[in-house]
Design a protein around this motif. Structure first.
Motif: not given
Length: 296
Positions: A94-101, A258-267
């Motif tokens: 999923n691009w939302k998982t891979f691209v931001p980091p 912070l990528n992990f923090v955001f991914s956890e916040q937005y599921g």
């Protein structure tokens, strides 16, 4: 041969303090299992904003001198996302998982101390400028990528952003901060860098390596995409030699925690993002010295 040995010794002297503090944090985290939430909150609310303000409000800071570098940092961040998107598609992630980091790198925890150790204390304002560009894009564009309905107004409530606005205002206005007050703020900011590294080490004790293969691929793609656009900026933009070298190192940094923090916040698949972030930071042990060898 002596020149190569001298260069190797210089690179080791740059990266050793960084990874030594990270290792100390990792050891302490394994032995004591501390709850770092309060310390991290203090760092992001007090110490890092103080560091940012003192760098931007210093007498030597001239906004005009850093505009091109700021533009280069933005190009590296955005360009990395463009290159990473088709890679994520090929991997079936999923691009939302891979691209931001791949876009938002560790310009705080690792980038700030690395700049000082490699280029000297005078490089701090430039490192802070790149950190602010990445951080601003992360809290705005990065948040929107994960949740288009998120309230971006929260960006301007972040202490780091308020400190950056205040520091830039002081610099542009030419107002001189009372020297004892400035010294107190700068001393407070000096706490942030070792605490950032120590906290990263503690965080590694909670690392999720359930998707190591994806983490290894991401650990290569993140610095590769960053270096491609950093080199392009060095070629196209009128950067000084010092800023060009710093931008190359900026491009080689691993994904931000912070990528992990955001991914956890937005599921958004936080376990996979945790693997990407943690494996990428471990792989920086090899990637960052190579980037330093290139520029030094």
């Amino acid at each position: 041969m002596f020149k190569a040995d001298g260069m190797l010794l210089r690179i080791v002297s740059i990266v050793f303090p960084i990874f030594a503090i990270v290792l100390a944090g990792y050891w302490y985290g394994r032995v004591k299992k501390p709850d770092m939430r309060f310390a991290n909150q203090l760092n992001m609310d007090i110490f890092v904003p103080a560091l940012v303000f003192s760098a931007l409000a210093s007498k030597s800071f001239d906004w005009e001198s850093y505009k091109v570098l700021a533009a280069g940092a933005a190009i590296v961040v955005l360009g990395s996302g463009l290159l990473a998107w088709p890679v994520g598609r090929l991997l079936g992630v999923n691009w939302k998982t891979f691209v931001p980091p791949m876009m938002f790198n560790n310009s705080g925890n690792m980038g700030l101390p690395l700049a000082i150790l490699a280029f000297g204390q005078d490089a701090l304002p430039a490192a802070v400028m790149m950190f602010l560009v990445s951080n601003t894009l992360h809290y705005s564009l990065g948040t929107w990528m994960l949740s288009p309905n998120a309230r971006l107004w929260n960006l301007w409530r972040e202490p780091v952003m308020l400190a950056s606005i205040a520091g830039l205002a002081v610099s542009v206005s030419g107002i001189a901060v009372w020297e004892p007050l400035y010294f107190a703020v700068r001393m407070t900011g000096d706490v942030s860098i070792p605490l950032l590294l120590f906290s990263l080490g503690v965080r590694l004790t909670q690392a999720d390596f359930s998707d190591v293969k994806l983490g290894v691929v991401a650990g290569l793609v993140c610095p590769a995409t960053g270096l491609v656009f950093a080199a392009l900026c060095v070629w196209l933009l009128p950067l000084t030699a010092g800023h060009a070298a710093m931008l190359i190192v900026f491009g080689a940094l691993p994904p931000a925690v912070l990528n992990f923090v955001f991914s956890e916040q937005y599921g958004q698949e936080p376990q996979r993002v945790a693997s990407i972030v943690m494996v990428g930071n471990l792989m920086s042990l090899a990637v960052v010295p190579l980037a330093l060898y290139w520029v030094l």
